[in-house]
Design a protein around this motif. Structure first.
Motif, PDB file in Angstrom:
ATOM      1  N   LEU A 290      25.836 -12.043 -16.231  1.00  0.00           N
ATOM      2  CA  LEU A 290      24.666 -12.953 -16.735  1.00  0.00           C
ATOM      3  C   LEU A 290      23.562 -13.202 -15.370  1.00  0.00           C
ATOM      4  O   LEU A 290      22.348 -13.055 -15.492  1.00  0.00           O
TER       5      LEU A 290
ATOM      6  N   ILE B 177      18.347 -17.400 -20.047  1.00  0.00           N
ATOM      7  CA  ILE B 177      19.642 -17.346 -20.556  1.00  0.00           C
ATOM      8  C   ILE B 177      19.909 -16.810 -21.933  1.00  0.00           C
ATOM      9  O   ILE B 177      20.602 -16.071 -22.174  1.00  0.00           O
ATOM     10  N   GLU B 178      18.899 -17.723 -22.753  1.00  0.00           N
ATOM     11  CA  GLU B 178      19.092 -17.148 -24.281  1.00  0.00           C
ATOM     12  C   GLU B 178      18.579 -15.630 -24.314  1.00  0.00           C
ATOM     13  O   GLU B 178      19.321 -15.124 -25.266  1.00  0.00           O
TER      14      GLU B 178
ATOM     15  N   ARG C 231      21.421 -13.757 -23.366  1.00  0.00           N
ATOM     16  CA  ARG C 231      22.569 -13.937 -24.185  1.00  0.00           C
ATOM     17  C   ARG C 231      22.282 -12.625 -25.538  1.00  0.00           C
ATOM     18  O   ARG C 231      22.920 -11.940 -25.908  1.00  0.00           O
TER      19      ARG C 231
ATOM     20  N   MET D 170      22.942  -9.444 -24.481  1.00  0.00           N
ATOM     21  CA  MET D 170      24.596  -9.384 -24.115  1.00  0.00           C
ATOM     22  C   MET D 170      25.132  -8.910 -25.723  1.00  0.00           C
ATOM     23  O   MET D 170      25.881  -8.310 -25.831  1.00  0.00           O
ATOM     24  N   GLU D 171      24.610  -9.640 -26.482  1.00  0.00           N
ATOM     25  CA  GLU D 171      24.959  -9.349 -27.853  1.00  0.00           C
ATOM     26  C   GLU D 171      24.793  -8.276 -28.389  1.00  0.00           C
ATOM     27  O   GLU D 171      25.731  -7.548 -28.958  1.00  0.00           O
TER      28      GLU D 171
ATOM     29  N   VAL E  11      28.907 -10.205 -24.320  1.00  0.00           N
ATOM     30  CA  VAL E  11      28.843 -11.447 -24.498  1.00  0.00           C
ATOM     31  C   VAL E  11      30.167 -12.102 -23.729  1.00  0.00           C
ATOM     32  O   VAL E  11      30.316 -12.956 -22.865  1.00  0.00           O
ATOM     33  N   GLU E  12      31.180 -11.445 -24.176  1.00  0.00           N
ATOM     34  CA  GLU E  12      32.435 -11.968 -23.807  1.00  0.00           C
ATOM     35  C   GLU E  12      32.713 -11.686 -22.173  1.00  0.00           C
ATOM     36  O   GLU E  12      33.620 -12.425 -21.811  1.00  0.00           O
TER      37      GLU E  12
ATOM     38  N   ALA F 182      30.603 -12.241 -19.801  1.00  0.00           N
ATOM     39  CA  ALA F 182      29.149 -12.677 -19.480  1.00  0.00           C
ATOM     40  C   ALA F 182      29.346 -13.116 -18.064  1.00  0.00           C
ATOM     41  O   ALA F 182      28.498 -13.183 -17.089  1.00  0.00           O
ATOM     42  N   ASP F 183      30.549 -13.838 -17.680  1.00  0.00           N
ATOM     43  CA  ASP F 183      30.689 -14.616 -16.315  1.00  0.00           C
ATOM     44  C   ASP F 183      31.671 -13.517 -15.493  1.00  0.00           C
ATOM     45  O   ASP F 183      32.125 -14.080 -14.416  1.00  0.00           O
ATOM     46  N   TRP F 184      32.082 -12.511 -15.945  1.00  0.00           N
ATOM     47  CA  TRP F 184      32.593 -11.514 -15.204  1.00  0.00           C
ATOM     48  C   TRP F 184      31.778 -10.877 -13.932  1.00  0.00           C
ATOM     49  O   TRP F 184      30.528 -10.824 -13.988  1.00  0.00           O
TER      50      TRP F 184
ATOM     51  N   ARG G 215      19.914  -4.838 -18.569  1.00  0.00           N
ATOM     52  CA  ARG G 215      19.228  -5.471 -17.235  1.00  0.00           C
ATOM     53  C   ARG G 215      17.923  -4.874 -17.289  1.00  0.00           C
ATOM     54  O   ARG G 215      16.966  -5.856 -17.004  1.00  0.00           O
ATOM     55  N   ALA G 216      17.592  -3.697 -17.210  1.00  0.00           N
ATOM     56  CA  ALA G 216      16.264  -3.197 -17.310  1.00  0.00           C
ATOM     57  C   ALA G 216      15.548  -3.675 -18.655  1.00  0.00           C
ATOM     58  O   ALA G 216      14.313  -4.113 -18.230  1.00  0.00           O
TER      59      ALA G 216
END
Lengths: 267, 301, 515
Positions: free
Chosen positions: A104, A140-141, A144, A147-148, A153-154, A156-158, A175-176
């Motif tokens: 994230l 953040i949305e 998200r 990430m979806e 998403v799973e 995200a905090d790694w 990210r780009a």
């Protein structure tokens, strides 16, 4: 109606005595996937580094025309301004994530410019004003959402550095995308991926083109990726452009066959 | 005119010493890309060994004593150079970017205080051994002196430099050294023992620093444990000015720094001479980071 | 003879003898002139005095240690090494406390083996390290758990440490706030406390540039000096009060940072480090040589103490129309009031830095700093202007150094260039590096250790810097990320998840890595 997004004219890059890219011209169209292929050392990554401001081309014009009518001469801009103002984003051959930051956080760093403005260059942020909180929520949305798309998403905090290789590739791409580019440059996104990951990557790129309408410029060795998803292919060899066209045209071009198979006589 | 000439002579002498130290910086930087911050301390150790050895050999004939001291100091200092690399830098290969530099700073502080602890904080004098010289020029009451000692320092430096360049360019060890400088992985694949080559680089650099240490002991007749810090920084400046990674550059840079310092001290004020050296460092790094004889570096993407 | 030992050692014995011989040679070279001879100043010049017992002892110890390390390479010999190491540790310990040991055993004296206390200490430590290494190797070999399991265990251990750190931080803050009222508190304790908190603040300030932006600043003390001198000079020439000077000290330091930073921030990491060092030295040389303004090496004395927020003075009698502090509050006069006031002042300043740091880390600029540390080329490709982002870090870091400098000047009442040497920069850097770059708690612990311990072991002051240098090297080798190396994410999606879409954070964190 096709619209030219990036027009490269007479791009030449010399390092001392070595001419890595020699008078290359091509066009990338808006909303299409353009692939640059060629054997090792053909100068593909050098083209990218010129486009994204890491090298200053020796000769050449790199014109970017956005849909809103703004035009940028990329060869005159510093690397960060190409990302920030011209809105060209890129990935790297040897993945460049922020490995100790989370997935994230990687995606939030990509939205630096807009968040910086929203935080009034940190003042609003320091005092925790509402406008910045809203901007951060929105960022953040957006993260998200991507990430979806990339199935991240799973995790995200790694920490990004702990992700499996294929996930790192996808993360670098979204990210780009988080920086809202008009042109996305991908440097060998399928390198090192297994067939399943490679297929996932294809789906992601097609989805990005379809949903976001972003133009994609792609360097790739993996022909299964190139032939399946590219609208248009540019072939380089020894720094020179030897062919340009659709997948079918390029595949049947004798010069391309010669370059790849090493045949001596060129038709 | 006479005054200028005298300053040039003094600057050349000083510059030779800086040049000898600068080679250690430049070679280490060339091969493992780190600033060996402790190299100034290695030079200081060379000087301390010289003081002890001169005291021990004081009843030998002068020429024999100097030869023995040079040899002794080079061997001992080389052992320190080897140990520093083995203990403080080799375990850090592959660690994060700034780790070797931080470790080197730790090593520098350690060595400085280690010598202070063992030998005391006071200046250590040696009696003047080589006296006399030529009178080059007389202008009014001002005499331009070129001492035998100055000649010896410059000549020794030139001989060492020539020998050293020959060694790097022609011997197989020198070839391995250059190969590792270009590409360590490839050199290793081709059977070069990289660890040994890096060690050798430290040993050679320390040996040359030891010669500088012996020379400075003779020249000033006094050493202290703090000697290495400033000299190290100036020699590093010399290496950067000449173009880091380039052997002739290190020598050229050393001589230039020596001259600038001598002229500055001679014409402006000696208190500010260190500012001159540091300002050159800052200016060169900003405007010409590749130095006078170095190759420009391209950001690797 | 050596041949027969070698063959007795079995295969590889010859190379063993070779290796040990090499170690002995190196050991001799390291010890022979510098340790074996002490130079004594004498009327006729230098005299040499032998220290051969120490030399022999060190070489022997080095060879034994090397033997232990070589033996550890082949499995099955760890027990011997562990036993030998433990023996050395015990011998060293007994030697170190030889007087106490003799007293307890009722002996005339303990027959010491080591030639000096220092060597006894080193023998003990060296033996213990070797024994621990051997023990770790044994336990690794005997435990059946795989590397993945061990990693998982370390991870959960890390989780516990993280929780502990939070508790510890709370306790530490409470302790810092109540220190002046503790029963053991006295003038000395308050002075050491003030000193430690000053370094905590400096560490936190430097952390922004080193810990977050990943730029090695070796001249941080320059900003500390700018802050200190701007208050000292302001008070001396313009009669500026501390409260007025404080913001200016910070601003001035920040401006110095920006002016220096602008040209040098584009330099590569290690060049940048050396240039900042050069800058620090230039500032110091200017302070020494600009005699007319700075009073040169003699420094500036009589720097006024701060008043109580413009309400009262912290002196015995009031002045300039202000009442004295004890009169203002109707208390009995005590010279401790000022000490306590200064202590709380620096605690408040440090707290400000902490709050600022925690907040800015969660802002885009803070994330950009950390991203820059991780990969600056990727940053540029994402449209981040590296120069301005670095400049912001540099300026802010400098400002905190300036504030701390102004405090230093007013607390000491006297400053001179001697307080702003490179060693000072190195100490602050060591605090940041040792604490774990980026970890506020770690930095505070490191400051307490690095500043507090030398105060406790005052008798060993001469060993302080030797231990400091060696410690810096050892941290880089064993824990290059510092004591508390864990990085807390600045934002978690798990905390943000809208209802109905929970993110299984725990499951993911412990879960398998795909592939």
């Amino acid at each position: 109606m096709k619209r030219a997004l990036l027009t490269v004219e007479h791009l030449t890059m010399r390092f001392g005595g070595l001419t890595a890219v020699d008078d290359v011209s091509f066009t990338a169209w808006d909303g299409e996937i353009t692939a640059i292929i060629g054997p090792n050392g053909a100068g593909k990554t050098t083209v990218f580094n010129c486009l994204t401001g890491f090298y200053q081309p020796t000769v050449g014009r790199l014109l970017l025309e956005r849909a809103d009518g703004e035009r940028f001469l990329l060869e005159r801009l510093e690397a960060y301004r190409i990302g920030r103002d011209a809105k060209v984003a890129r990935t790297f051959q040897n993945i460049r994530l922020f490995p100790r930051m989370t997935v994230l956080e990687n995606l939030l760093v990509a939205q630096h410019t807009s968040l910086m403005r929203a935080s009034w260059y940190s003042v609003a942020g320091l005092f925790g004003l509402a406008n910045y909180r809203h901007a951060e929520d929105a960022a953040i949305e957006k993260a998200r959402h991507y990430m979806e798309l990339a199935n991240l998403v799973e995790v995200a905090d790694w920490q990004a550095g702990n992700l499996p290789y294929g996930a790192q590739r996808r993360l670098e791409i979204i990210r780009a995308m988080c920086s809202d580019p008009v042109l996305l440059c991908l440097d060998e996104p399928a390198a090192g991926l297994n067939p399943r990951e490679s297929a996932e990557l294809n789906d992601l790129l097609l989805l990005l083109r379809a949903e976001k309408g972003v133009g994609i410029l792609l360097i790739e060795h993996d022909m299964s990726v190139v032939m399946r998803i590219s609208d248009h292919i540019v072939v380089l060899d020894y720094g020179k452009k030897i062919s340009d066209g659709t997948a079918e045209q390029v595949q049947n071009d004798p010069r391309v066959i010669a370059a790849y198979l090493g045949e001596e006589e060129v038709a | 005119m006479a005054y200028l000439l005298q300053q040039l002579i003094n600057g050349l002498t000083l510059g030779s010493i800086y040049g000898l130290i600068a080679i250690g910086y430049t070679m280490v930087y060339g091969i493992i890309g780190m600033i060996n911050f402790a190299h100034g301390e290695i030079y200081m150790i060379g000087a301390f060994v010289a003081v002890i050895a001169f005291t021990a050999f004081s009843n030998l004939p002068l020429v024999v004593a100097i030869m023995l001291v040079l040899l002794f100091s080079m061997v001992i200092t080389a052992a320190y150079g080897w140990t520093v690399e083995r203990v403080a830098y080799r375990p850090l290969r592959g660690s994060f970017r700034l780790a070797p530099l931080i470790s080197a700073i730790g090593m520098s502080i350690f060595l400085q205080n280690y010598v202070q602890l063992l030998q005391g904080a006071r200046n250590k004098p040696v009696p003047p051994m080589i006296q006399g010289g030529f009178t080059v020029m007389q202008e009014g009451t001002f005499t331009v002196q070129l001492s035998y000692l100055q000649i010896m320092i410059v000549v020794t430096t030139l001989v060492l430099m020539a020998g050293f360049t020959h060694f790097i360019n022609t011997t197989s060890l020198g070839r391995q050294q250059r190969a590792c400088e270009q590409d360590k992985t490839m050199a290793a694949l081709l059977g070069v023992n990289v660890d040994r080559t890096v060690s050798l680089t430290f040993v050679l650099g320390a040996g040359l620093a030891a010669v500088a240490g012996v020379m400075v002991t003779l020249y000033y007749g006094v050493v202290d444990f703090y000697l290495g810090f400033l000299a190290g920084l100036k020699a590093f400046t010399a290496a950067v000015l000449g173009g880091i990674g380039s052997l002739p550059g290190a020598m050229l840079g050393g001589i230039l720094i020596g001259l600038i310092e001598a002229l500055w001290a001679g014409y402006f004020s000696s208190e500010w001479k260190d500012v001159a050296a540091f300002s050159i460092l800052v200016l060169v790094l900003i405007f010409r980071p590749q130095g006078l004889l170095g190759r420009p570096e391209v950001e690797k993407v | 003879m050596s041949r027969s030992i070698a063959s007795a050692m079995g295969p590889g014995g010859e190379s063993l003898v070779k290796e040990l011989g090499f170690t002995a040679l190196i050991g001799l070279a390291l010890t022979v002139p510098l340790i074996s001879y002490e130079t004594i100043d004498d009327v006729g010049g230098l005299q040499l005095q032998g220290r051969w017992a120490a030399t022999a002892f060190i070489v022997a110890a080095l060879v034994m240690g090397r033997l232990g390390i070589i033996l550890l390479r082949t499995p099955g010999r760890e027990t011997w090494v562990a036993a030998g190491g433990a023996l050395a540790a015990v011998v060293g310990l007994l030697d170190l406390f030889r007087d106490t040991v003799a007293g307890v055993l009722g002996l005339e004296r303990w027959p010491a083996i080591s030639p000096s206390y220092t060597l006894a200490f080193l023998l003990g430590v060296g033996g213990a390290v070797l024994a621990i290494r051997a023990a770790v190797q044994i336990s690794r070999r005997n435990s059946a758990i795989s590397k993945a399991e061990r990693d998982a265990r370390m991870e959960s251990l890390g989780e516990q440490v993280r929780k502990l750190v939070r508790v510890f931080a709370a306790v530490a803050v409470l302790f810092a706030l109540t220190l002046p009222f503790m029963p053991f508190s006295n003038r000395y304790v308050m002075d050491v406390g003030t000193l430690i908190v000053t370094y905590v603040m400096l560490g936190w300030g430097l952390n922004i540039i080193v810990g977050y932006a990943g730029l090695l600043d070796l001249g941080y003390v320059a900003f500390y000096a700018v802050g200190a001198y701007s208050y000292a000079l302001g008070a001396q020439y313009l009669g500026v009060s501390f409260w007025l000077a404080l913001p200016f000290a910070g601003l001035l330091a920040a401006s110095f940072g920006l002016i220096l930073g602008f040209p040098v921030l584009r330099l590569r990491g290690d060049y940048f480090a050396i240039v900042t060092l050069g800058f620090g030295e230039i500032i110091r040389i200017i302070l020494i040589n600009w005699y007319d303004v700075t009073n040169g090496p003699d420094g500036i004395s009589g720097i006024p103490r701060p008043d109580f927020f413009g309400l009262a003075t912290m002196t015995r009698r009031g002045s300039d129309g202000l009442p004295a502090f004890h009169e203002y509050f109707g208390l009995e006069y005590s010279s401790e009031h000022r000490v306590i006031f200064l202590y709380y002042l620096i605690v408040a300043m440090a707290a400000l830095v902490a709050v600022f740091t925690v907040r800015i880390r969660r802002l885009p600029i803070g994330r950009a700093w950390e991203a820059l540390r991780e990969d600056d080329i990727a940053c540029a490709s994402l449209g981040i202007n590296r120069t301005t982002v670095k400049l912001a870090a540099f300026g802010i870091s400098a400002a905190w150094g300036g504030f701390a400098g102004a405090f230093f000047a007013t607390r000491q009442g006297f400053i001179s260039p001697e307080s702003f040497t490179f060693i000072e920069s190195a100490i602050i850097l060591a605090i940041v590096v040792m604490g774990g770059m980026g970890s506020l708690v770690g930095i505070a612990i490191a400051a307490a250790l690095l500043i507090g311990l030398p105060e406790v072991f005052r008798d060993l002051a001469e060993y302080r810097m030797v231990a400091f240098g060696a410690g810096l090297v050892m941290i880089m080798i064993w824990r290059p990320r510092g004591l508390l190396s864990h990085r807390e994410p600045s934002v978690l999606l798990a905390d943000r998840s809208p209802p109905g879409r929970p993110v299984p954070a725990k499951a993911v964190a412990a879960g398998e890595v795909a592939q």
